[in-house]
Design a protein around this motif. Structure first.
Motif, PDB file in Angstrom:
ATOM      1  N   TRP A 100       0.859  -1.363  -0.125  1.00  0.00           N
ATOM      2  CA  TRP A 100       0.083  -0.033  -0.003  1.00  0.00           C
ATOM      3  C   TRP A 100       0.982   1.090  -0.149  1.00  0.00           C
ATOM      4  CZ3 TRP A 100      -5.271   0.875  -0.632  1.00  0.00           C
ATOM      5  CH2 TRP A 100      -5.495   1.834  -0.334  1.00  0.00           C
ATOM      6  N   LYS A 101       0.662   2.045  -0.732  1.00  0.00           N
ATOM      7  CA  LYS A 101       1.433   3.439  -0.831  1.00  0.00           C
ATOM      8  C   LYS A 101       0.652   4.566  -0.265  1.00  0.00           C
ATOM      9  CE  LYS A 101       4.186   5.192  -3.707  1.00  0.00           C
ATOM     10  NZ  LYS A 101       5.101   5.549  -4.698  1.00  0.00           N
ATOM     11  N   PRO A 102       0.716   4.957   0.793  1.00  0.00           N
ATOM     12  CA  PRO A 102       0.199   6.056   1.610  1.00  0.00           C
ATOM     13  C   PRO A 102      -0.213   7.227   0.854  1.00  0.00           C
ATOM     14  CG  PRO A 102       1.829   5.726   2.692  1.00  0.00           C
ATOM     15  CD  PRO A 102       2.236   4.691   1.616  1.00  0.00           C
ATOM     16  N   HIS A 103      -1.276   7.608   0.936  1.00  0.00           N
ATOM     17  CA  HIS A 103      -1.491   9.184   0.588  1.00  0.00           C
ATOM     18  C   HIS A 103      -2.311   9.927   1.712  1.00  0.00           C
ATOM     19  CE1 HIS A 103      -1.275   6.991  -3.130  1.00  0.00           C
ATOM     20  NE2 HIS A 103      -0.535   7.922  -3.886  1.00  0.00           N
ATOM     21  N   PRO A 104      -1.409  10.537   2.497  1.00  0.00           N
ATOM     22  CA  PRO A 104      -2.094  10.912   3.783  1.00  0.00           C
ATOM     23  C   PRO A 104      -3.193  11.881   3.654  1.00  0.00           C
ATOM     24  CG  PRO A 104       0.400  11.006   3.924  1.00  0.00           C
ATOM     25  CD  PRO A 104       0.072  10.707   2.572  1.00  0.00           C
ATOM     26  N   ASP A 105      -4.272  11.677   4.478  1.00  0.00           N
ATOM     27  CA  ASP A 105      -5.543  12.486   4.402  1.00  0.00           C
ATOM     28  C   ASP A 105      -6.280  12.411   3.245  1.00  0.00           C
ATOM     29  OD1 ASP A 105      -4.921  13.092   7.218  1.00  0.00           O
ATOM     30  OD2 ASP A 105      -3.453  14.791   6.547  1.00  0.00           O
ATOM     31  N   LYS A 119      -4.305   5.834  10.699  1.00  0.00           N
ATOM     32  CA  LYS A 119      -2.950   6.242  10.887  1.00  0.00           C
ATOM     33  C   LYS A 119      -2.671   7.438   9.995  1.00  0.00           C
ATOM     34  CE  LYS A 119       1.557   4.650  11.326  1.00  0.00           C
ATOM     35  NZ  LYS A 119       2.615   3.179  10.871  1.00  0.00           N
ATOM     36  N   THR A 120      -2.884   7.035   8.698  1.00  0.00           N
ATOM     37  CA  THR A 120      -2.635   8.050   7.486  1.00  0.00           C
ATOM     38  C   THR A 120      -3.686   9.003   7.358  1.00  0.00           C
ATOM     39  OG1 THR A 120      -3.382   6.751   5.780  1.00  0.00           O
ATOM     40  CG2 THR A 120      -1.107   6.181   6.373  1.00  0.00           C
ATOM     41  N   GLY A 121      -4.949   8.568   7.897  1.00  0.00           N
ATOM     42  CA  GLY A 121      -5.930   9.625   7.526  1.00  0.00           C
ATOM     43  C   GLY A 121      -6.897   9.355   6.149  1.00  0.00           C
ATOM     44  N   GLU A 122      -6.184   8.340   5.389  1.00  0.00           N
ATOM     45  CA  GLU A 122      -6.997   7.849   4.078  1.00  0.00           C
ATOM     46  C   GLU A 122      -8.372   7.492   4.586  1.00  0.00           C
ATOM     47  OE1 GLU A 122      -3.160   5.884   3.591  1.00  0.00           O
ATOM     48  OE2 GLU A 122      -3.486   6.142   1.387  1.00  0.00           O
ATOM     49  N   GLY A 123      -9.291   7.977   3.823  1.00  0.00           N
ATOM     50  CA  GLY A 123     -10.543   7.354   3.846  1.00  0.00           C
ATOM     51  C   GLY A 123     -11.463   8.349   5.070  1.00  0.00           C
ATOM     52  N   ILE A 124     -10.800   8.945   5.742  1.00  0.00           N
ATOM     53  CA  ILE A 124     -11.394   9.876   6.866  1.00  0.00           C
ATOM     54  C   ILE A 124     -12.570  10.765   6.025  1.00  0.00           C
ATOM     55  CG2 ILE A 124     -11.204  11.560   8.799  1.00  0.00           C
ATOM     56  CD1 ILE A 124     -10.106   8.815   9.341  1.00  0.00           C
ATOM     57  N   PRO A 125     -12.254  11.316   4.926  1.00  0.00           N
ATOM     58  CA  PRO A 125     -13.326  12.322   4.308  1.00  0.00           C
ATOM     59  C   PRO A 125     -14.359  11.518   3.938  1.00  0.00           C
ATOM     60  CG  PRO A 125     -10.822  12.679   3.271  1.00  0.00           C
ATOM     61  CD  PRO A 125     -10.984  11.715   4.072  1.00  0.00           C
ATOM     62  N   GLU A 126     -14.528  10.273   3.510  1.00  0.00           N
ATOM     63  CA  GLU A 126     -15.457   9.694   3.107  1.00  0.00           C
ATOM     64  C   GLU A 126     -16.448   9.234   4.326  1.00  0.00           C
ATOM     65  OE1 GLU A 126     -12.577   8.613   1.482  1.00  0.00           O
ATOM     66  OE2 GLU A 126     -12.991   8.042  -0.713  1.00  0.00           O
TER      67      GLU A 126
END
Ligand code: GDP
Length: 361
Positions: free
Chosen positions: A146-151, A208-215
């Motif tokens: 997985w390549k993180p793309h924070p937030d 941790k990375t914040g990915e998916g928080i908007p959804e």
């Protein structure tokens, strides 16, 4: 009707976080708070006692990049109120006759570990209290490769992953969806759902990375305002709430941290709550709320006295005799002494009903 008029009519949905130990409940709540603080408009109070509010403006801002993927929605709720302490125990104290003070729940599942004993327990108690929920499939950043793309929104980060990583995520999601199915729930990835009344939304996230928080926030807001409108209709009458916790505060005696789910609570109001020995009728001496945020990272902030709070809210009540109250007891504002006596009966009936139910469980 203008949006500000509508906003006054609906209160914030009260959201709880449940799930197995170590699956990321605390980290998720911290991330949500952090995101809100980072984006917050000046002057907006986002911290309550025992709860945090994510204002609608923040959710709208976070959801902006999602316009390509998700149908546009306009927020008519003023925001979301998250109970700060995750887990079964606090959830149990949020009882209300015939259900829960919580309007909606996030069930956190570690996507790598899948369902664990407390995941099943959480689903069972949500079912008993009839609290609708979505699943946050957490820790997507731990999927190999997985390549993180924070937030970033999940849907944006997902498109930038290698096909084999996307494939792995789908398999892991299917494990969760399969478990839900065995328990009698239809579930699916949130962006593939046509009818949210029949299907539980699964939102992949990384606390941790914040990915998916908007959804996560957009889906929570969208679902609650669409399907719980009647429940969220708020009356400008006397407050109704529940005692979340009692604590000894030096110089003030025993104070009550309460969640107000309807109406307005004012300094000087007559309040009725209950204890194991009987009803407690007393008068609010002061209401304490955290001071508005100045510094982002101060975890424990000072409380200040306010004249009134409006549902939904988490507030600390200072009043005589609160040492006789119990956590989980209902709390109501009475207009006069006479009404207080009637409400006292109602409170004790509810406590009795809770006790009987608890004994059975
Ligand atoms: P809780 O017991 O459910 O509240 O779980 P915590 O929030 O305390 O998290 C348990 C552990 O998992 C901690 O070490 C967190 O740092 C870690 N953790 C939580 N969410 C994530 C995530 O999205 N990704 C990764 N890699 N670790 C996470």
């Amino acid at each position: 009707m203008s949006s500000s008029q509508q906003q006054r009519k609906l209160r914030q949905p009260i959201v709880v976080v449940l799930g197995h130990v170590d699956h990321g409940k605390t980290t998720l709540l911290d991330k949500i708070r952090g995101t809100t603080v980072a984006l917050k408009e000046p002057g907006a109070i986002t911290q309550h006692v025992g709860a945090s509010v994510v204002p609608a403006s923040v959710i709208e801002k976070l959801a902006e990049p999602l316009k390509k993927f998700l149908p546009r929605f306009k927020l008519i709720i003023p925001g979301l109120l998250f109970i700060d302490t995750p887990g079964h125990e606090v959830f149990s104290n949020l009882r209300r006759r015939g259900g829960s003070v919580a309007d909606f729940a996030i069930l956190v599942v570690d996507i790598m570990e899948g369902f664990q004993p407390q995941t099943y327990e959480a689903i069972e108690i949500l079912r008993q209290r009839r609290v609708p929920f979505l699943v946050a499939a957490n820790k997507i950043d731990r999927i190999p490769g997985w390549k993180p793309h924070p937030d970033q929104p999940f849907l944006i980060s997902y498109r930038m992953q290698k096909p084999e990583v996307q494939q792995r995520l789908e398999e892991l999601l299917w494990n969760i969806i399969g478990e839900m199915y065995k328990l009698g729930f239809r579930a699916d990835r949130f962006d593939r759902i046509k009818d949210f009344t029949k299907t539980v939304a699964v939102v992949p996230v990384s606390a941790k990375t914040g990915e998916g928080i908007p959804e996560l926030l957009a889906v929570l807001a969208g679902l609650t305002q669409q399907y719980l409108q009647k429940r969220l209709m708020y009356a400008e009458g006397p407050a109704k709430g529940v005692v979340l916790e009692l604590r000894e505060q030096p110089g003030l005696g025993v104070v009550a941290d309460v969640i107000i789910y309807d109406g307005i609570l004012r300094k000087g109001d007559i309040i009725v709550t209950g204890g194991l020995e009987g009803p407690v009728i007393t008068r609010v001496r002061s209401l304490l709320m955290p001071k508005p945020l100045v510094e982002i990272r101060t975890a424990k902030r000072e409380l200040e006295s306010v004249d009134e709070v409006v549902a939904a809210a988490g507030v600390r009540i200072v009043a005589p005799e609160l040492e006789k109250a119990v956590a989980g007891a209902p709390i109501f504002v009475a207009r006069d002494e006479e009404e207080a006596k009637e409400l006292a009966k109602k409170v004790m009936e509810e406590i009795e009903a809770i006790r009987i139910r608890t004994d059975k469980e």
